[in-house]
Design a protein around this motif. Sequence first.
Motif, PDB file in Angstrom:
ATOM      1  N   LEU A  79      29.080  19.956 -32.156  1.00  0.00           N
ATOM      2  CA  LEU A  79      27.629  19.568 -33.244  1.00  0.00           C
ATOM      3  C   LEU A  79      27.690  21.253 -34.029  1.00  0.00           C
ATOM      4  N   ILE A  80      27.683  22.340 -32.298  1.00  0.00           N
ATOM      5  CA  ILE A  80      26.918  23.401 -32.642  1.00  0.00           C
ATOM      6  C   ILE A  80      27.959  24.633 -33.744  1.00  0.00           C
ATOM      7  N   SER A  81      29.158  23.898 -33.606  1.00  0.00           N
ATOM      8  CA  SER A  81      30.431  24.403 -34.159  1.00  0.00           C
ATOM      9  C   SER A  81      30.245  24.282 -35.944  1.00  0.00           C
ATOM     10  N   THR A  82      29.212  22.632 -36.705  1.00  0.00           N
ATOM     11  CA  THR A  82      29.366  22.074 -37.663  1.00  0.00           C
ATOM     12  C   THR A  82      27.368  22.896 -38.127  1.00  0.00           C
ATOM     13  N   VAL A  83      26.391  23.478 -37.266  1.00  0.00           N
ATOM     14  CA  VAL A  83      25.705  23.944 -37.563  1.00  0.00           C
ATOM     15  C   VAL A  83      26.152  25.690 -37.546  1.00  0.00           C
ATOM     16  N   GLY A  84      26.659  26.188 -36.558  1.00  0.00           N
ATOM     17  CA  GLY A  84      27.183  28.015 -37.352  1.00  0.00           C
ATOM     18  C   GLY A  84      29.127  28.069 -37.309  1.00  0.00           C
ATOM     19  N   LYS A  85      29.044  28.344 -38.355  1.00  0.00           N
ATOM     20  CA  LYS A  85      30.575  28.387 -38.656  1.00  0.00           C
ATOM     21  C   LYS A  85      30.914  30.108 -38.424  1.00  0.00           C
ATOM     22  N   THR A  86      30.362  30.663 -37.776  1.00  0.00           N
ATOM     23  CA  THR A  86      31.080  32.298 -37.552  1.00  0.00           C
ATOM     24  C   THR A  86      30.483  32.243 -35.877  1.00  0.00           C
ATOM     25  N   GLN A  87      32.255  33.049 -35.661  1.00  0.00           N
ATOM     26  CA  GLN A  87      32.282  32.797 -33.945  1.00  0.00           C
ATOM     27  C   GLN A  87      30.794  33.155 -33.391  1.00  0.00           C
ATOM     28  N   PHE A  88      29.719  34.481 -34.396  1.00  0.00           N
ATOM     29  CA  PHE A  88      29.049  35.578 -33.214  1.00  0.00           C
ATOM     30  C   PHE A  88      28.157  34.021 -33.688  1.00  0.00           C
ATOM     31  N   VAL A  89      27.768  33.569 -34.417  1.00  0.00           N
ATOM     32  CA  VAL A  89      26.302  32.223 -34.707  1.00  0.00           C
ATOM     33  C   VAL A  89      26.825  30.909 -33.694  1.00  0.00           C
ATOM     34  N   ALA A  90      27.823  30.885 -33.115  1.00  0.00           N
ATOM     35  CA  ALA A  90      28.508  29.637 -32.795  1.00  0.00           C
ATOM     36  C   ALA A  90      28.363  30.223 -31.155  1.00  0.00           C
ATOM     37  N   GLY A  91      28.709  31.005 -31.002  1.00  0.00           N
ATOM     38  CA  GLY A  91      28.878  31.940 -29.356  1.00  0.00           C
ATOM     39  C   GLY A  91      27.372  32.110 -29.432  1.00  0.00           C
ATOM     40  N   GLN A  92      26.333  32.467 -29.924  1.00  0.00           N
ATOM     41  CA  GLN A  92      24.820  32.381 -29.297  1.00  0.00           C
ATOM     42  C   GLN A  92      24.177  30.974 -29.288  1.00  0.00           C
ATOM     43  N   ILE A  93      24.433  30.372 -30.234  1.00  0.00           N
ATOM     44  CA  ILE A  93      23.903  29.218 -29.974  1.00  0.00           C
ATOM     45  C   ILE A  93      24.649  28.242 -29.010  1.00  0.00           C
ATOM     46  N   ALA A  94      25.662  28.451 -28.821  1.00  0.00           N
ATOM     47  CA  ALA A  94      26.361  28.328 -27.154  1.00  0.00           C
ATOM     48  C   ALA A  94      25.505  28.508 -26.130  1.00  0.00           C
ATOM     49  N   ILE A  95      25.429  29.418 -25.908  1.00  0.00           N
ATOM     50  CA  ILE A  95      24.557  30.631 -25.066  1.00  0.00           C
ATOM     51  C   ILE A  95      23.295  30.279 -24.292  1.00  0.00           C
ATOM     52  N   ILE A  96      22.751  30.187 -25.506  1.00  0.00           N
ATOM     53  CA  ILE A  96      20.951  29.348 -25.602  1.00  0.00           C
ATOM     54  C   ILE A  96      21.422  27.683 -25.556  1.00  0.00           C
ATOM     55  N   VAL A  97      21.837  27.443 -25.802  1.00  0.00           N
ATOM     56  CA  VAL A  97      21.234  25.619 -25.499  1.00  0.00           C
ATOM     57  C   VAL A  97      22.622  25.152 -24.519  1.00  0.00           C
ATOM     58  N   THR A  98      23.399  25.527 -24.372  1.00  0.00           N
ATOM     59  CA  THR A  98      24.358  25.122 -22.976  1.00  0.00           C
ATOM     60  C   THR A  98      24.528  25.933 -21.462  1.00  0.00           C
ATOM     61  N   PHE A  99      25.141  27.400 -22.348  1.00  0.00           N
ATOM     62  CA  PHE A  99      24.580  27.768 -20.733  1.00  0.00           C
ATOM     63  C   PHE A  99      23.800  28.224 -20.120  1.00  0.00           C
ATOM     64  N   LEU A 100      22.777  29.103 -20.382  1.00  0.00           N
ATOM     65  CA  LEU A 100      21.996  29.388 -20.062  1.00  0.00           C
ATOM     66  C   LEU A 100      20.872  28.169 -18.836  1.00  0.00           C
ATOM     67  N   PRO A 101      20.218  27.039 -19.607  1.00  0.00           N
ATOM     68  CA  PRO A 101      20.130  25.918 -19.546  1.00  0.00           C
ATOM     69  C   PRO A 101      20.855  25.193 -18.305  1.00  0.00           C
ATOM     70  N   ALA A 102      21.652  25.663 -18.071  1.00  0.00           N
ATOM     71  CA  ALA A 102      22.683  24.856 -17.069  1.00  0.00           C
ATOM     72  C   ALA A 102      23.112  25.740 -16.323  1.00  0.00           C
ATOM     73  N   PHE A 103      22.772  26.953 -15.997  1.00  0.00           N
ATOM     74  CA  PHE A 103      22.549  27.866 -15.466  1.00  0.00           C
ATOM     75  C   PHE A 103      21.138  28.510 -14.665  1.00  0.00           C
ATOM     76  N   LEU A 104      19.905  27.846 -15.730  1.00  0.00           N
ATOM     77  CA  LEU A 104      18.469  28.141 -14.817  1.00  0.00           C
ATOM     78  C   LEU A 104      18.040  26.540 -14.265  1.00  0.00           C
ATOM     79  N   LEU A 105      18.261  25.779 -15.431  1.00  0.00           N
ATOM     80  CA  LEU A 105      17.360  24.263 -15.380  1.00  0.00           C
ATOM     81  C   LEU A 105      18.398  22.871 -14.325  1.00  0.00           C
ATOM     82  N   SER A 106      19.445  23.839 -13.885  1.00  0.00           N
ATOM     83  CA  SER A 106      20.351  22.297 -13.344  1.00  0.00           C
ATOM     84  C   SER A 106      19.972  22.232 -12.433  1.00  0.00           C
ATOM     85  N   GLY A 107      19.550  22.572 -11.428  1.00  0.00           N
ATOM     86  CA  GLY A 107      19.066  22.763 -10.013  1.00  0.00           C
ATOM     87  C   GLY A 107      20.525  23.860  -9.359  1.00  0.00           C
ATOM     88  N   PHE A 108      21.064  24.186 -10.593  1.00  0.00           N
ATOM     89  CA  PHE A 108      22.733  24.863  -9.446  1.00  0.00           C
ATOM     90  C   PHE A 108      22.153  26.907  -8.294  1.00  0.00           C
TER      91      PHE A 108
END
Length: 368
Positions: free
Chosen positions: A272-301
Amino acid sequence: MRIRGLIRKEFLQIIRDPSSISIAFILPVILLLIFGYGVSLDAKHIKIGIVQQQPSLESQDFISHFHQSDYFSPQTFQNLVQGKQAMQNGKIKALLILKSNFAADFHRSGAAPIQLLVNGVDSNTANLINGYVQGNWQTWLNAYGTAQGVKVNQPVEALTRIWFNAQVNSRYFLVPGLIAIIMTLIGALLTSLVVAREWERGTMEALLITPISIHELLLSKVIPYFILGMGGMLLSLVMALYLFEVPLRGSLWILLLSSALFLWVALSMGILISTVGKTQFVAGQIAIIVTFLPAFLLSGFIFDIGSTPLFIQAVTHIVPARYFVALLQTEFLAGDILWVLLPNLLALFVMGIILTLIVLKKSHKRLD
């Protein structure tokens, strides 16, 4: 036959691409080693200062328990001024003061005047120090009473039994949660970057003009990275069990099912992210903000969800890693507790269905 050829193409591309192999297999090893050995929520070798206003046999015996403990690294000061100065300079985390009438009051009432000053900059460590000192006091009272052949009266005697992690080892808590972070990176970040790279190189346009359907194209992207992700998960599992010796008290098959469900969700998010960001830079930034940071901070990890504000607790319900972390910690440390497992499995299944439907709706076989 077409789908088989597309999947073979993806595997050849993975083999030829060192970054994909690194994210799937090398990054998990690095993260597990860093968090397993370099990060600890346990407070050990705490620098504590000790001031005896009037030394006695009882006070010396009590202090000896701090020297024998792995939790403390005690330093002795001649007077209160020196001790407070050391704490202000950051040389010690706490200051224990044994009053001049320590021995007399102890023999008279079984209690003794002890003052504990703690550096409260880190509130979590301050609470741990306070608990450790109280535990040391209880341990000394029991040992002193046994050595003297008398029963030392205590106002309250707490009998504590710790479930699921009797050693109170933070590694047992961190390593299972870290597997969720690793699979988030493999599933969402890797997939979004790979698809975005195809848009950048122009190979996606070449695929879109072929007779393959959009469903075949999506499956050819998901299946190889699903296998890659499960491989990374198995590597992490082996390290958790045999390198860090984290117990697995639940069913291996339920753990694999949980991992497969979460990886399905993560891959869907990556596509889904790749359909929005069609460059690696944009896709990487979106993936970090939408998936990695919430998983790290808001998952109870690391942080307890129940201690956060109600608004943040509500937000965590849309973070897939929250449910996977709960599944991992339950399977590793508690076992097959169905009333915990079923709601979290159901939540991941529903998220997978919703994200898959969104991906199918957003994915079209056109170049715009």
